[in-house]
Design a protein around this motif. Structure first.
Motif, PDB file in Angstrom:
ATOM      1  N   GLY A 178     -34.064  12.863 -73.406  1.00 11.75           N
ATOM      2  CA  GLY A 178     -32.782  12.179 -73.517  1.00 11.75           C
ATOM      3  C   GLY A 178     -32.333  11.554 -72.207  1.00 11.75           C
ATOM      4  O   GLY A 178     -31.341  10.849 -72.162  1.00 11.75           O
ATOM      5  N   GLY A 179     -33.093  11.813 -71.132  1.00 10.45           N
ATOM      6  CA  GLY A 179     -32.733  11.270 -69.825  1.00 10.45           C
ATOM      7  C   GLY A 179     -33.173   9.831 -69.677  1.00 10.45           C
ATOM      8  O   GLY A 179     -34.105   9.380 -70.329  1.00 10.45           O
ATOM      9  N   GLU A 180     -32.496   9.109 -68.811  1.00  7.36           N
ATOM     10  CA  GLU A 180     -32.840   7.728 -68.539  1.00  7.36           C
ATOM     11  C   GLU A 180     -33.250   7.602 -67.080  1.00  7.36           C
ATOM     12  O   GLU A 180     -32.605   8.164 -66.189  1.00  7.36           O
ATOM     13  CB  GLU A 180     -31.670   6.806 -68.861  1.00  7.36           C
ATOM     14  N   LEU A 181     -34.326   6.864 -66.831  1.00  7.94           N
ATOM     15  CA  LEU A 181     -34.912   6.781 -65.498  1.00  7.94           C
ATOM     16  C   LEU A 181     -33.923   6.336 -64.432  1.00  7.94           C
ATOM     17  O   LEU A 181     -33.934   6.842 -63.314  1.00  7.94           O
ATOM     18  CB  LEU A 181     -36.101   5.813 -65.505  1.00  7.94           C
ATOM     19  N   ASP A 182     -33.074   5.395 -64.766  1.00  6.38           N
ATOM     20  CA  ASP A 182     -32.168   4.847 -63.770  1.00  6.38           C
ATOM     21  C   ASP A 182     -31.188   5.887 -63.235  1.00  6.38           C
ATOM     22  O   ASP A 182     -30.626   5.714 -62.168  1.00  6.38           O
ATOM     23  CB  ASP A 182     -31.410   3.656 -64.365  1.00  6.38           C
ATOM     24  N   TYR A 183     -30.986   6.987 -63.959  1.00  5.06           N
ATOM     25  CA  TYR A 183     -30.022   8.002 -63.540  1.00  5.06           C
ATOM     26  C   TYR A 183     -30.675   9.208 -62.863  1.00  5.06           C
ATOM     27  O   TYR A 183     -29.981  10.126 -62.442  1.00  5.06           O
ATOM     28  CB  TYR A 183     -29.199   8.476 -64.745  1.00  5.06           C
ATOM     29  N   LEU A 184     -32.007   9.221 -62.762  1.00  2.30           N
ATOM     30  CA  LEU A 184     -32.695  10.354 -62.155  1.00  2.30           C
ATOM     31  C   LEU A 184     -32.776  10.200 -60.645  1.00  2.30           C
ATOM     32  O   LEU A 184     -32.814   9.090 -60.119  1.00  2.30           O
ATOM     33  CB  LEU A 184     -34.108  10.475 -62.729  1.00  2.30           C
ATOM     34  N   ASP A 185     -32.849  11.326 -59.960  1.00  3.87           N
ATOM     35  CA  ASP A 185     -32.983  11.274 -58.508  1.00  3.87           C
ATOM     36  C   ASP A 185     -34.408  10.885 -58.128  1.00  3.87           C
ATOM     37  O   ASP A 185     -35.342  11.015 -58.917  1.00  3.87           O
ATOM     38  CB  ASP A 185     -32.604  12.623 -57.885  1.00  3.87           C
ATOM     39  N   ASP A 186     -34.557  10.405 -56.907  1.00  2.00           N
ATOM     40  CA  ASP A 186     -35.844   9.889 -56.441  1.00  2.00           C
ATOM     41  C   ASP A 186     -36.941  10.949 -56.454  1.00  2.00           C
ATOM     42  O   ASP A 186     -38.088  10.662 -56.798  1.00  2.00           O
ATOM     43  CB  ASP A 186     -35.695   9.320 -55.031  1.00  2.00           C
ATOM     44  N   GLY A 187     -36.611  12.183 -56.087  1.00  6.32           N
ATOM     45  CA  GLY A 187     -37.610  13.253 -56.062  1.00  6.32           C
ATOM     46  C   GLY A 187     -38.161  13.556 -57.441  1.00  6.32           C
ATOM     47  O   GLY A 187     -39.368  13.750 -57.614  1.00  6.32           O
ATOM     48  N   THR A 188     -37.289  13.596 -58.440  1.00 11.22           N
ATOM     49  CA  THR A 188     -37.724  13.852 -59.812  1.00 11.22           C
ATOM     50  C   THR A 188     -38.631  12.731 -60.301  1.00 11.22           C
ATOM     51  O   THR A 188     -39.669  12.977 -60.915  1.00 11.22           O
ATOM     52  CB  THR A 188     -36.508  13.991 -60.754  1.00 11.22           C
ATOM     53  N   LEU A 189     -38.251  11.491 -59.992  1.00 12.82           N
ATOM     54  CA  LEU A 189     -39.081  10.356 -60.401  1.00 12.82           C
ATOM     55  C   LEU A 189     -40.448  10.387 -59.729  1.00 12.82           C
ATOM     56  O   LEU A 189     -41.473  10.148 -60.368  1.00 12.82           O
ATOM     57  CB  LEU A 189     -38.379   9.038 -60.074  1.00 12.82           C
ATOM     58  N   ALA A 190     -40.458  10.678 -58.433  1.00 11.39           N
ATOM     59  CA  ALA A 190     -41.731  10.719 -57.705  1.00 11.39           C
ATOM     60  C   ALA A 190     -42.629  11.824 -58.258  1.00 11.39           C
ATOM     61  O   ALA A 190     -43.827  11.620 -58.473  1.00 11.39           O
ATOM     62  CB  ALA A 190     -41.479  10.924 -56.213  1.00 11.39           C
ATOM     63  N   ALA A 191     -42.062  13.003 -58.517  1.00 16.34           N
ATOM     64  CA  ALA A 191     -42.846  14.115 -59.065  1.00 16.34           C
ATOM     65  C   ALA A 191     -43.362  13.785 -60.460  1.00 16.34           C
ATOM     66  O   ALA A 191     -44.507  14.088 -60.798  1.00 16.34           O
ATOM     67  CB  ALA A 191     -42.002  15.388 -59.103  1.00 16.34           C
ATOM     68  N   ALA A 192     -42.532  13.140 -61.263  1.00 13.95           N
ATOM     69  CA  ALA A 192     -42.947  12.778 -62.618  1.00 13.95           C
ATOM     70  C   ALA A 192     -44.090  11.767 -62.586  1.00 13.95           C
ATOM     71  O   ALA A 192     -45.035  11.856 -63.370  1.00 13.95           O
ATOM     72  CB  ALA A 192     -41.760  12.223 -63.403  1.00 13.95           C
ATOM     73  N   MET A 193     -44.011  10.815 -61.672  1.00 15.97           N
ATOM     74  CA  MET A 193     -45.072   9.808 -61.577  1.00 15.97           C
ATOM     75  C   MET A 193     -46.379  10.445 -61.113  1.00 15.97           C
ATOM     76  O   MET A 193     -47.448  10.152 -61.642  1.00 15.97           O
ATOM     77  CB  MET A 193     -44.644   8.690 -60.624  1.00 15.97           C
ATOM     78  N   LYS A 194     -46.302  11.355 -60.152  1.00 16.13           N
ATOM     79  CA  LYS A 194     -47.513  12.010 -59.648  1.00 16.13           C
ATOM     80  C   LYS A 194     -48.134  12.936 -60.691  1.00 16.13           C
ATOM     81  O   LYS A 194     -49.330  13.167 -60.684  1.00 16.13           O
ATOM     82  CB  LYS A 194     -47.192  12.801 -58.382  1.00 16.13           C
ATOM     83  N   SER A 195     -47.315  13.477 -61.587  1.00  9.10           N
ATOM     84  CA  SER A 195     -47.799  14.429 -62.590  1.00  9.10           C
ATOM     85  C   SER A 195     -48.110  13.770 -63.926  1.00  9.10           C
ATOM     86  O   SER A 195     -48.211  14.460 -64.936  1.00  9.10           O
ATOM     87  CB  SER A 195     -46.743  15.519 -62.812  1.00  9.10           C
ATOM     88  N   ARG A 196     -48.252  12.460 -63.940  1.00  7.96           N
ATOM     89  CA  ARG A 196     -48.516  11.802 -65.219  1.00  7.96           C
ATOM     90  C   ARG A 196     -49.846  12.288 -65.789  1.00  7.96           C
ATOM     91  O   ARG A 196     -50.723  12.734 -65.056  1.00  7.96           O
ATOM     92  CB  ARG A 196     -48.493  10.287 -65.060  1.00  7.96           C
ATOM     93  N   ARG A 197     -49.961  12.194 -67.110  1.00 11.95           N
ATOM     94  CA  ARG A 197     -51.173  12.651 -67.783  1.00 11.95           C
ATOM     95  C   ARG A 197     -51.483  11.728 -68.946  1.00 11.95           C
ATOM     96  O   ARG A 197     -50.628  10.957 -69.369  1.00 11.95           O
ATOM     97  CB  ARG A 197     -51.020  14.095 -68.248  1.00 11.95           C
ATOM     98  N   PRO A 198     -52.691  11.797 -69.489  1.00 13.06           N
ATOM     99  CA  PRO A 198     -53.045  10.907 -70.603  1.00 13.06           C
ATOM    100  C   PRO A 198     -52.089  11.064 -71.775  1.00 13.06           C
ATOM    101  O   PRO A 198     -51.579  12.148 -72.034  1.00 13.06           O
ATOM    102  CB  PRO A 198     -54.453  11.362 -70.984  1.00 13.06           C
ATOM    103  N   PHE A 199     -51.881   9.994 -72.486  1.00 13.49           N
ATOM    104  CA  PHE A 199     -50.935   9.969 -73.601  1.00 13.49           C
ATOM    105  C   PHE A 199     -51.680   9.910 -74.914  1.00 13.49           C
ATOM    106  O   PHE A 199     -52.633   9.237 -75.080  1.00 13.49           O
ATOM    107  CB  PHE A 199     -50.022   8.750 -73.436  1.00 13.49           C
TER     108      PHE A 199
END
Length: 199
Positions: A178-199
Motif C-alpha cells: 500500500g506504500g508509494e515510492l515517492d513517500y518512502l525514505d531514501d534508505g528504504t528505497l536503496a535497500a529495496a532496490m539492492k534486494s530486488r529478486r526475480p518476479f
C-alpha cells in the motif's frame, strides 16, 4: 465570501489544487508568499515562468526535464542494460534521490485500473515494448507501488515481455504494501532496490 482581492483569491484557489494543499494550507502559503514578496513570491513567479517555458517530457523515458532526451537518458555512464520501470515521474525522482539505480528508466504514466478505466493503451506500455525489442536491455526492474493496481500492472508487463529473453525483477518486499515510492525514505528505497529478486 472573499476576504481579499480577486488576484489573491485566485492564487489561493490555484495553490489549493496542488496535492497535499487544501484551501486552508494554500491560504497560509499565500500569506507567507505575500509577506516575503521580494525573497519568495518574485523568485517563485520567475521560476514558475521559466519552468513553464522550458519543461519537457523526455521522448525516451517519460521523465520531466528541460532537455530531450533528459539528463538521465543522455548520461553515457548509466547502464543501458538495466531498465527500471516506474509508475510516475515522482517515483523516478525518489529512486534518483536514493541513488539506488544506475541504469535507465521508463515512466508508465500511471497504472492499469479497471475501476478508473485505465487500460494498457492509456499508459506508456507500447513505447516500453519498443524499447525492449531493441535488444540492448537485459534486465527490467519493476518498481511499481505495492498496491493492487501496481502489482496488476507489473504482472501485465511481465506477460507482455515474456518472450523477449529479458530478466525481470521487482523491488524487494521491504516496500510496505500500500506504500508509494515517492513517500518512502531514501534508505528504504536503496535497500529495496539492492534486494530486488526475480518476479
Amino acid at each position: 465570501m472573499a476576504v481579499t482581492g480577486p488576484e489573491i483569491e485566485r492564487l489561493i484557489a490555484l495553490l489549493s489544487k496542488l496535492p497535499g494543499l487544501g484551501p486552508r494550507s494554500a491560504r497560509r502559503a499565500v500569506l507567507q508568499l505575500i509577506k516575503k514578496k521580494e525573497t519568495l513570491l518574485g523568485p517563485l513567479a520567475a521560476a514558475m515562468t521559466d519552468a513553464m517555458a522550458k519543461a519537457r517530457i523526455c521522448s525516451a523515458c517519460g521523465n520531466v526535464d528541460t532537455q530531450d532526451p533528459c539528463a538521465i537518458c543522455a548520461d553515457e555512464l548509466r547502464d543501458p542494460h538495466i531498465l527500471c520501470i516506474v509508475e510516475e515521474v515522482g517515483d523516478l525522482w525518489a529512486l534518483e534521490r536514493a541513488g539506488a539505480h544506475k541504469g535507465r528508466y521508463h515512466v508508465l504514466g500511471g497504472v492499469l485500473s479497471a475501476l478508473d478505466g485505465v487500460g494498457p493503451d492509456d499508459l506508456n506500455i507500447g513505447r516500453l515494448v519498443e524499447r525492449l525489442t531493441g535488444g540492448e536491455v537485459r534486465e527490467v526492474v519493476l518498481a511499481m507501488n505495492a498496491t493492487v493496481d501496481g502489482q496488476t500492472t507489473a504482472h501485465y508487463i511481465t506477460d507482455r515481455i515474456s518472450g523477449l529473453g529479458i530478466s525481470v525483477s521487482r523491488l524487494a518486499h521491504g516496500v510496505p504494501v500500500g506504500g508509494e515510492l515517492d513517500y518512502l525514505d531514501d534508505g528504504t528505497l536503496a535497500a529495496a532496490m539492492k534486494s530486488r529478486r526475480p518476479f
